[in-house]
Design an enzyme around this catalytic site. Structure first.
Site, mmCIF file in Angstrom:
data_model
loop_
_atom_site.group_PDB
_atom_site.id
_atom_site.type_symbol
_atom_site.label_atom_id
_atom_site.label_comp_id
_atom_site.label_asym_id
_atom_site.label_seq_id
_atom_site.Cartn_x
_atom_site.Cartn_y
_atom_site.Cartn_z
ATOM 1 N N PRO A 121 0.827 -1.219 0.000
ATOM 2 C CA PRO A 121 0.000 0.000 0.000
ATOM 3 C C PRO A 121 0.860 1.268 0.000
ATOM 4 C CG PRO A 121 -0.224 -1.204 2.087
ATOM 5 C CD PRO A 121 0.594 -2.063 1.170
ATOM 6 N N GLU A 148 3.491 -6.671 8.570
ATOM 7 C CA GLU A 148 3.762 -5.240 8.394
ATOM 8 C C GLU A 148 4.739 -4.979 7.251
ATOM 9 O OE1 GLU A 148 1.296 -5.916 10.915
ATOM 10 O OE2 GLU A 148 1.448 -3.810 10.345
ATOM 11 N N ARG A 190 -3.576 -9.872 -19.948
ATOM 12 C CA ARG A 190 -4.596 -9.683 -20.976
ATOM 13 C C ARG A 190 -4.121 -8.779 -22.109
ATOM 14 N NH1 ARG A 190 -7.384 -4.866 -20.620
ATOM 15 N NH2 ARG A 190 -9.244 -5.603 -21.677
ATOM 16 N N ASP A 205 -10.286 0.041 -24.383
ATOM 17 C CA ASP A 205 -10.481 -0.056 -22.945
ATOM 18 C C ASP A 205 -10.657 1.300 -22.286
ATOM 19 O OD1 ASP A 205 -10.120 -2.780 -22.739
ATOM 20 O OD2 ASP A 205 -7.988 -2.642 -22.268
HETATM 21 CL CL1 6GU Z 1 -0.323 -3.774 -3.539
HETATM 22 N N1 6GU Z 1 -0.692 -4.588 -1.051
HETATM 23 C C1 6GU Z 1 -1.321 -4.536 0.131
HETATM 24 N N2 6GU Z 1 -0.944 -5.370 1.083
HETATM 25 N N3 6GU Z 1 -2.299 -3.692 0.396
HETATM 26 C C2 6GU Z 1 -2.650 -2.879 -0.588
HETATM 27 C C3 6GU Z 1 -2.053 -2.874 -1.825
HETATM 28 C C4 6GU Z 1 -1.062 -3.756 -2.034
HETATM 29 N N4 6GU Z 1 -2.619 -1.949 -2.604
HETATM 30 C C5 6GU Z 1 -3.534 -1.391 -1.857
HETATM 31 N N5 6GU Z 1 -3.563 -1.938 -0.639
#
Ligand code: 6GU
Length: 279
Positions: A121, A148, A190, A205
């Site tokens: 994230p 974590e 894809r 797309d």
């Molecule tokens: Cl790529 N990984 C994780 N663990 N949480 C996320 C993410 C990725 N993208 C948004 N939230």
């Protein structure tokens, strides 16, 4: 293309064998390897994580396990399982019949380093432009972190053997990278020529022209009292194209106004487009 995934939950990657990706494996366009990180754990408990320096909640994944895993998978020295497609077997023709953009960086440079994608994230937002670019790669490795995250030195050190990208699939938090890998892999695969039946279906797309796609309709002409827009049945292709562009513009302006602003700044809106947007 070859995809390798390193994870402590190999069964979570089962969906890679199905549907679209399974078909690509059947056709010999795609090879997939899924590797259990614990295969590289050295203690009796096969532990892959430890407490964080500096304190705080949760656990951090250990560099002493991830380092050797990434070393081995980079070179194809992988103790993992190669996923067969879940689809019935057909004859395979034209294996690896593709243009390898990452074959060499310069004359005499040898094969390019594989691409390492680390879903987190805290990464750069994953976009259609990245999917398009990465669909030209020969070898992509995904490193799934849980808890974590992974000790940052793993990512820093991986630059010696990989081109490294830390990416996020959106502004929310998942438990681990596995679902993000399914999302990113599908978006990439894809776009490999031959995987989707119809090349037009990704030229048109959402996002490929910077706009969301407008609505689509099929038979019957009237359903529960709702009529298919008349213009789509007119047979006038120029009018149909203009109507679709208008719908895409209006939908994008309503749902993703920042995309309209980006397009305006890059000169992607015509006078006719601007008039539609003025209403
Ligand atoms: Cl790529 N990984 C994780 N663990 N949480 C996320 C993410 C990725 N993208 C948004 N939230």
């Amino acid at each position: 293309m070859r995809l390798d995934v390193i994870t402590i939950f190999p069964e979570y990657l089962e969906p890679l064998r199905h549907a679209l990706l399974g078909k690509a494996i059947e056709q010999g366009i795609l090879e997939v390897g899924v590797h259990d990180l614990r295969a590289w754990a050295t203690d009796v408990h096969k532990s892959v994580d430890d407490t964080p320096y500096g304190g705080g909640p949760g656990m951090v994944m250990k560099p002493s396990v991830w380092g050797p895993a990434l070393d081995d998978v980079a070179t194809g020295d992988r103790p993992g399982t190669s996923l067969e497609s879940a689809l019935p077997h057909r004859n395979v023709i034209g294996i690896h019949d593709r243009t390898g953009a990452a074959e060499e960086d310069a004359p005499g440079a040898g094969p390019a380093k594989p691409l390492l994608i680390v879903p987190t994230p805290a990464g750069k937002p994953f976009t259609q432009a990245m999917a398009r670019s990465w669909s030209q790669e020969d070898h992509i490795v995904f490193a799934c972190g849980r808890y974590e995250g992974i000790d940052q030195r793993v990512v820093d050190n991986a630059c010696e053997r990989y081109r490294v990208e830390e990416v996020s699939i959106g502004d929310y938090v998942l438990i681990g990278g596995e679902v993000a890998v399914l999302v990113i892999a599908e978006a990439i695969v894809r776009l490999i020529p031959g995987v989707l039946g119809n090349a037009r279906s990704h030229q048109e797309d959402s996002f490929s022209d910077g706009l969301l796609e407008g609505p689509s309709y099929t038979k019957p002409q009237v359903w529960r009292g709702l009529e298919v827009p008349e213009v789509l049945r007119s047979g006038n292709h120029a009018k149909v194209d203009r109507w679709r562009r208008d719908q895409a513009l209006l939908r994008t302006a309503q749902r993703r106004p920042e995309l309209i602003e980006q397009l305006r700044e890059s000169g992607g809106l015509s006078a006719a487009d601007e008039e539609v947007l003025r209403g």
